[in-house]
Design a protein around this motif. Structure first.
Motif, PDB file in Angstrom:
ATOM      1  N   SER A  79      88.063 -29.065 -53.929  1.00  0.00           N
ATOM      2  CA  SER A  79      87.379 -30.080 -53.136  1.00  0.00           C
ATOM      3  C   SER A  79      87.179 -29.637 -51.689  1.00  0.00           C
ATOM      4  O   SER A  79      86.141 -29.896 -51.106  1.00  0.00           O
ATOM      5  CB  SER A  79      88.130 -31.409 -53.199  1.00  0.00           C
ATOM      6  OG  SER A  79      89.417 -31.267 -52.641  1.00  0.00           O
ATOM      7  N   ILE A  80      88.161 -28.974 -51.118  1.00  0.00           N
ATOM      8  CA  ILE A  80      88.021 -28.515 -49.740  1.00  0.00           C
ATOM      9  C   ILE A  80      87.217 -27.218 -49.709  1.00  0.00           C
ATOM     10  O   ILE A  80      86.278 -27.075 -48.937  1.00  0.00           O
ATOM     11  CB  ILE A  80      89.399 -28.296 -49.077  1.00  0.00           C
ATOM     12  CG1 ILE A  80      90.120 -29.626 -48.903  1.00  0.00           C
ATOM     13  CG2 ILE A  80      89.246 -27.610 -47.731  1.00  0.00           C
ATOM     14  CD1 ILE A  80      91.518 -29.514 -48.357  1.00  0.00           C
ATOM     15  N   GLU A  81      87.571 -26.280 -50.537  1.00  0.00           N
ATOM     16  CA  GLU A  81      86.956 -24.960 -50.525  1.00  0.00           C
ATOM     17  C   GLU A  81      85.453 -25.012 -50.767  1.00  0.00           C
ATOM     18  O   GLU A  81      84.690 -24.287 -50.146  1.00  0.00           O
ATOM     19  CB  GLU A  81      87.617 -24.088 -51.591  1.00  0.00           C
ATOM     20  CG  GLU A  81      87.066 -22.691 -51.667  1.00  0.00           C
ATOM     21  CD  GLU A  81      87.733 -21.908 -52.750  1.00  0.00           C
ATOM     22  OE1 GLU A  81      87.115 -21.756 -53.815  1.00  0.00           O
ATOM     23  OE2 GLU A  81      88.859 -21.440 -52.538  1.00  0.00           O
ATOM     24  N   SER A  82      85.045 -25.867 -51.661  1.00  0.00           N
ATOM     25  CA  SER A  82      83.633 -25.891 -52.041  1.00  0.00           C
ATOM     26  C   SER A  82      82.792 -26.881 -51.240  1.00  0.00           C
ATOM     27  O   SER A  82      81.589 -27.000 -51.469  1.00  0.00           O
ATOM     28  CB  SER A  82      83.508 -26.203 -53.532  1.00  0.00           C
ATOM     29  OG  SER A  82      84.037 -27.482 -53.800  1.00  0.00           O
ATOM     30  N   THR A  83      83.403 -27.546 -50.275  1.00  0.00           N
ATOM     31  CA  THR A  83      82.660 -28.497 -49.461  1.00  0.00           C
ATOM     32  C   THR A  83      81.594 -27.767 -48.649  1.00  0.00           C
ATOM     33  O   THR A  83      81.890 -26.813 -47.924  1.00  0.00           O
ATOM     34  CB  THR A  83      83.612 -29.249 -48.507  1.00  0.00           C
ATOM     35  OG1 THR A  83      84.583 -29.940 -49.275  1.00  0.00           O
ATOM     36  CG2 THR A  83      82.860 -30.226 -47.621  1.00  0.00           C
ATOM     37  N   VAL A  84      80.366 -28.217 -48.780  1.00  0.00           N
ATOM     38  CA  VAL A  84      79.271 -27.629 -48.019  1.00  0.00           C
ATOM     39  C   VAL A  84      79.338 -28.160 -46.593  1.00  0.00           C
ATOM     40  O   VAL A  84      79.375 -29.368 -46.369  1.00  0.00           O
ATOM     41  CB  VAL A  84      77.901 -27.955 -48.661  1.00  0.00           C
ATOM     42  CG1 VAL A  84      76.758 -27.458 -47.786  1.00  0.00           C
ATOM     43  CG2 VAL A  84      77.819 -27.347 -50.059  1.00  0.00           C
ATOM     44  N   VAL A  85      79.356 -27.230 -45.633  1.00  0.00           N
ATOM     45  CA  VAL A  85      79.474 -27.590 -44.234  1.00  0.00           C
ATOM     46  C   VAL A  85      78.098 -27.656 -43.578  1.00  0.00           C
ATOM     47  O   VAL A  85      77.826 -28.540 -42.778  1.00  0.00           O
ATOM     48  CB  VAL A  85      80.386 -26.596 -43.488  1.00  0.00           C
ATOM     49  CG1 VAL A  85      80.485 -26.924 -42.020  1.00  0.00           C
ATOM     50  CG2 VAL A  85      81.762 -26.563 -44.135  1.00  0.00           C
ATOM     51  N   PHE A  86      77.237 -26.708 -43.926  1.00  0.00           N
ATOM     52  CA  PHE A  86      75.878 -26.740 -43.391  1.00  0.00           C
ATOM     53  C   PHE A  86      74.947 -25.947 -44.290  1.00  0.00           C
ATOM     54  O   PHE A  86      75.379 -25.179 -45.149  1.00  0.00           O
ATOM     55  CB  PHE A  86      75.825 -26.247 -41.943  1.00  0.00           C
ATOM     56  CG  PHE A  86      76.143 -24.780 -41.754  1.00  0.00           C
ATOM     57  CD1 PHE A  86      75.138 -23.820 -41.756  1.00  0.00           C
ATOM     58  CD2 PHE A  86      77.443 -24.367 -41.547  1.00  0.00           C
ATOM     59  CE1 PHE A  86      75.422 -22.481 -41.575  1.00  0.00           C
ATOM     60  CE2 PHE A  86      77.745 -23.032 -41.363  1.00  0.00           C
ATOM     61  CZ  PHE A  86      76.739 -22.077 -41.374  1.00  0.00           C
ATOM     62  N   LEU A  87      73.652 -26.162 -44.070  1.00  0.00           N
ATOM     63  CA  LEU A  87      72.600 -25.481 -44.808  1.00  0.00           C
ATOM     64  C   LEU A  87      71.764 -24.666 -43.834  1.00  0.00           C
ATOM     65  O   LEU A  87      71.509 -25.103 -42.713  1.00  0.00           O
ATOM     66  CB  LEU A  87      71.692 -26.479 -45.526  1.00  0.00           C
ATOM     67  CG  LEU A  87      72.368 -27.427 -46.513  1.00  0.00           C
ATOM     68  CD1 LEU A  87      71.406 -28.526 -46.923  1.00  0.00           C
ATOM     69  CD2 LEU A  87      72.859 -26.664 -47.725  1.00  0.00           C
ATOM     70  N   CYS A  88      71.322 -23.513 -44.282  1.00  0.00           N
ATOM     71  CA  CYS A  88      70.416 -22.683 -43.500  1.00  0.00           C
ATOM     72  C   CYS A  88      69.324 -22.209 -44.454  1.00  0.00           C
ATOM     73  O   CYS A  88      69.601 -21.438 -45.383  1.00  0.00           O
ATOM     74  CB  CYS A  88      71.150 -21.511 -42.882  1.00  0.00           C
ATOM     75  SG  CYS A  88      70.105 -20.475 -41.834  1.00  0.00           S
TER      76      CYS A  88
END
Length: 141
Positions: free
Chosen positions: A8-17
């Protein structure tokens, strides 16, 4: 060596580029590669040493100090209600236990100047300590 975090933490998307997403793991891998997390890792080792010392000495935490620190955090993050705090934590893959543990570790670290801190490399550290680094980074801002 891969970073071992809860999915759940590791795969959390933080931002998109453009068409690529970057997760917590991507950011940590990059920061570790560049050597930018060494001071954060060393600080976590100090926090853990303080926590272990308190456990070894069977000390009781000052609940009022923990409550005050948690309240300060909530107001700094505009988390007025308990529900807002729980949602904020859940959105970041954290639990109330993670939240409390953060303040307890910092409380104990503030109690001692001199601590025996064992040298522990991130990659050879237990998975739970690696996970704590993520928690410290998230909760520490």
């Amino acid at each position: 060596m891969p970073i071992s975090q809860s999915p759940s933490i590791e795969s959390t998307v933080v931002f998109l580029c453009e068409d690529r997403s970057f997760t917590v793991r991507d950011i940590l891998d990059s920061a570790l590669f560049r050597g930018e997390l060494l001071s954060e890792w060393e600080n976590l080792q100090r926090l853990l040493a303080a926590d272990r010392k308190a456990d070894a000495e069977d000390l009781a935490v000052n609940d009022d100090a923990i409550d005050e620190a948690a309240e300060q955090f909530r107001y700094q993050h505009d988390l007025i209600t308990a529900e807002e705090t729980e949602k904020w934590l859940t959105d970041r893959g954290l639990t109330l236990s993670d939240f409390s543990g953060y303040f307890v570790r910092h409380y104990w670290a503030d109690q001692w100047e001199d601590l025996e801190i064992p040298a522990q490399d991130y990659f050879s550290a237990p998975n739970d300590e690696q996970k704590l680094l993520v928690e410290e980074l998230i909760l520490g801002g």
